[in-house]
Enzyme design. Structure first.
Site, short mmCIF file in Angstrom:
data_model
loop_
_atom_site.label_atom_id
_atom_site.label_comp_id
_atom_site.label_asym_id
_atom_site.label_seq_id
_atom_site.Cartn_x
_atom_site.Cartn_y
_atom_site.Cartn_z
N ASN A 8 -55.08 -35.98 45.30
CA ASN A 8 -54.63 -36.86 43.95
C ASN A 8 -54.21 -38.21 44.23
OD1 ASN A 8 -53.58 -37.68 41.58
ND2 ASN A 8 -52.04 -36.05 41.16
N ARG A 101 -58.67 -34.77 42.01
CA ARG A 101 -58.17 -34.83 40.58
C ARG A 101 -58.67 -36.24 40.06
NH1 ARG A 101 -52.88 -37.10 38.17
NH2 ARG A 101 -52.94 -36.79 35.75
N HIS A 190 -53.84 -33.74 31.03
CA HIS A 190 -52.99 -32.71 31.60
C HIS A 190 -53.89 -31.42 31.55
CE1 HIS A 190 -48.69 -34.87 30.55
NE2 HIS A 190 -49.25 -34.98 32.05
N LEU A 219 -44.15 -30.54 29.79
CA LEU A 219 -43.05 -31.25 29.46
C LEU A 219 -42.58 -31.90 30.84
CD1 LEU A 219 -40.87 -29.64 26.75
CD2 LEU A 219 -42.61 -31.07 26.50
N ARG A 251 -42.74 -43.30 27.71
CA ARG A 251 -43.86 -43.70 26.72
C ARG A 251 -43.27 -43.14 25.54
NH1 ARG A 251 -48.17 -40.34 29.88
NH2 ARG A 251 -48.28 -41.67 31.68
N ASN A 344 -37.12 -26.62 33.72
CA ASN A 344 -35.77 -26.68 34.09
C ASN A 344 -34.86 -27.02 33.07
OD1 ASN A 344 -36.26 -26.41 36.99
ND2 ASN A 344 -37.45 -28.09 36.75
N GLU A 394 -50.86 -27.65 39.63
CA GLU A 394 -52.12 -28.45 39.22
C GLU A 394 -53.05 -28.19 40.70
OE1 GLU A 394 -51.71 -31.73 36.54
OE2 GLU A 394 -49.39 -31.43 37.05
P1 AMP Z 1 -42.68 -33.78 36.22
O1 AMP Z 1 -43.29 -34.96 35.78
O2 AMP Z 1 -43.17 -32.73 36.10
O3 AMP Z 1 -42.36 -33.79 37.78
O4 AMP Z 1 -41.09 -33.89 35.58
C1 AMP Z 1 -40.24 -34.86 35.99
C2 AMP Z 1 -39.06 -34.84 34.95
O5 AMP Z 1 -38.46 -33.38 35.01
C3 AMP Z 1 -38.02 -35.67 35.43
O6 AMP Z 1 -38.15 -37.02 34.83
C4 AMP Z 1 -36.54 -35.01 34.69
O7 AMP Z 1 -36.58 -35.47 33.40
C5 AMP Z 1 -37.13 -33.46 34.30
N1 AMP Z 1 -36.22 -32.95 35.08
C6 AMP Z 1 -36.49 -32.26 36.48
N2 AMP Z 1 -35.44 -31.34 36.73
C7 AMP Z 1 -34.64 -31.02 35.91
C8 AMP Z 1 -33.73 -30.42 35.44
N3 AMP Z 1 -33.08 -29.63 36.37
N4 AMP Z 1 -33.10 -30.39 34.02
C9 AMP Z 1 -33.69 -31.37 33.15
N5 AMP Z 1 -35.01 -32.19 33.38
C10 AMP Z 1 -35.33 -32.16 34.50
#
Ligand code: AMP
Length: 408
Positions: A8, A101, A190, A219, A251, A344, A394
């Site tokens: 990636n 990717r 995505h 998300l 964003r 999470n 992914e």
């Molecule tokens: P990703 O782009 O899938 O890696 O997601 C990253 C985002 O997940 C971070 O910026 C956080 O906002 C959110 N995140 C990660 N761990 C947690 C958690 N334990 N509780 C709430 N949000 C989380």
């Protein structure tokens, strides 16, 4: 053993993962960063072989190195050196294919594609639509081909899964000639994650994918939601670019475009400033000063009103899309949450679906709050819609698709 290497590549960094597709386990992964800067950083992690399951059971070791990495080709040499010194040996675990990717496949690429010189030209040409991403993806492809000249390289496009959108869903209501001349339409992104999650959900529930109506919320820092009918993407919240749709880390998601005309005319903002505003200084960051949902939740606990509003705007948008996609699909069998926030943040999951009792959606608070790993049900047994948390992977999906081309 069937090793597949997944790449990636970004403009100044690339991530890699070596997977054994016989066990769907990760053998090693790494990140090469600050390419082009004098102080490059490369970290390489080796995973112990799984003993009783498909996931790596524990981390063996990570090693970081600091050294100048002038370009992607040098970065791949650093990666090869890391494999040679820390393992696993690429002689014993030689990848049979390399999967890449690629963010934008336009309307041209709707499936994983063997990378030929012509495909490289096409990926380059699609840089018009993804000026930040496609050139960086291509730099990774060119360097990886030098490092692994004798194996097939396969492009897996972020947009490909959404090529099944019907015209009604992908067409913007603007002058058709202008749209056609500049290829303005909804592409969606995505896709690799949405596909993986929809298929995992069906397999987990032991139900045929082609009979299920699903809504998948991805998300993360970037966020999108997809309506999946019988395994096919039929609507998705990201559009011409990944800016449209949900509120994200930095964003804005949906906004009236006329607000931009106004800012250009009244505030004298340039196109680049508007781009920066909406892509980098908006979303949770713009509303409450942090793009991390954990900070927003901590802010709410402290009584921070900006954090409260940011959370409410975020959830308001999730509900709007949940409702829209229930209407587009005519109901849903499964709703899944994935990525950093989706996997999470029970508070977000509960709030997003709280008002959908009328549609047969019932979250079980205990299941939702349970600190568990892996795919799991968080709806009640009485809920007519099954709500799941599905950890996305992914890299595994890219490796699977790569293998489907390299070894059909
Ligand atoms: P990703 O782009 O899938 O890696 O997601 C990253 C985002 O997940 C971070 O910026 C956080 O906002 C959110 N995140 C990660 N761990 C947690 C958690 N334990 N509780 C709430 N949000 C989380």
């Amino acid at each position: 053993m069937t090793p597949v290497l997944v790449i990636n590549s970004g403009s100044s960094s690339f991530k890699y993962q070596l997977l054994d597709m016989d066990t769907a386990s990760t053998l090693a992964s790494g990140l090469v960063e600050r390419i082009g800067a004098p102080d490059g950083v490369a970290s390489h992690t080796v995973y112990a072989q799984p003993t009783d399951g498909p996931a790596p059971t524990f981390l063996d070791a990570t090693r970081s190195r600091e050294l100048p990495i002038p370009d992607h080709t040098a970065g791949f040499q650093v990666m090869l050196d890391a494999f040679a010194s820390d393992g696993p040996s690429l002689t014993e675990h030689a990848p049979i294919a390399v999967g890449h990717r690629v963010v934008h496949g336009g309307a041209r690429f709707f499936e994983p594609t063997l990378i030929t010189p012509l495909v490289e030209i096409n990926i380059d040409e699609l840089s018009v639509l993804a000026p930040l991403h496609n050139p960086a993806n291509l730099a990774g492809i060119v360097a990886a081909k030098k490092a692994f000249p004798d194996v097939p390289h396969v492009a897996v496009f972020d947009t490909a899964y959404h090529q099944t959108l019907p015209p009604a869903a992908y067409t913007y209501a603007i002058d058709r000639e202008v749209a056609a001349a500049h290829r303005i339409r909804r592409y969606g992104f995505h896709g690799t994650s949405h596909k993986f999650v929809a298929e995992e959900a069906a397999a987990f529930l032991g139900r045929p994918l082609d009979e299920l109506k699903q809504i998948v919320f991805h998300l993360g820092n970037g966020a999108s939601v997809t309506a999946v009918d019988g395994g096919r993407s039929v609507d998705t919240s990201m559009g011409f670019t990944p800016l449209e749709g949900l509120v994200m880390g930095t964003r804005s998601g949906d906004i009236d475009p006329a607000a931009l005309f106004h800012l250009a005319r009244r505030a004298g903002m340039s196109i680049d400033e508007l781009d920066d505003l909406l892509n980098k200084r908006s979303g949770l960051l713009g509303l409450a000063g942090s793009n991390d949902l954990r900070d927003i939740q901590a802010g709410i606990e402290r009584g921070d009103e900006d954090a409260r509003l940011a959370f409410d705007v975020y959830v308001h948008r999730l509900r709007a899309y949940a409702g829209a996609y229930l209407a587009q699909l005519g109901g849903a069998d499964v709703i899944s949450f994935t990525a950093g926030v989706g996997e999470n943040a029970p508070l977000v999951r509960a709030a997003a679906l709280e008002t959908l009792g009328f549609a047969g959606v019932q979250i079980d608070p205990e299941r939702n709050e349970a600190r568990a790993r892996g795919i799991r049900i968080i709806s009640t047994d009485a809920s007519t819609v099954t709500v799941l948390v599905v950890p996305t992977d992914e890299e595994l999906e890219i490796a699977r698709q790569t293998l489907s081309v390299a070894r059909p």
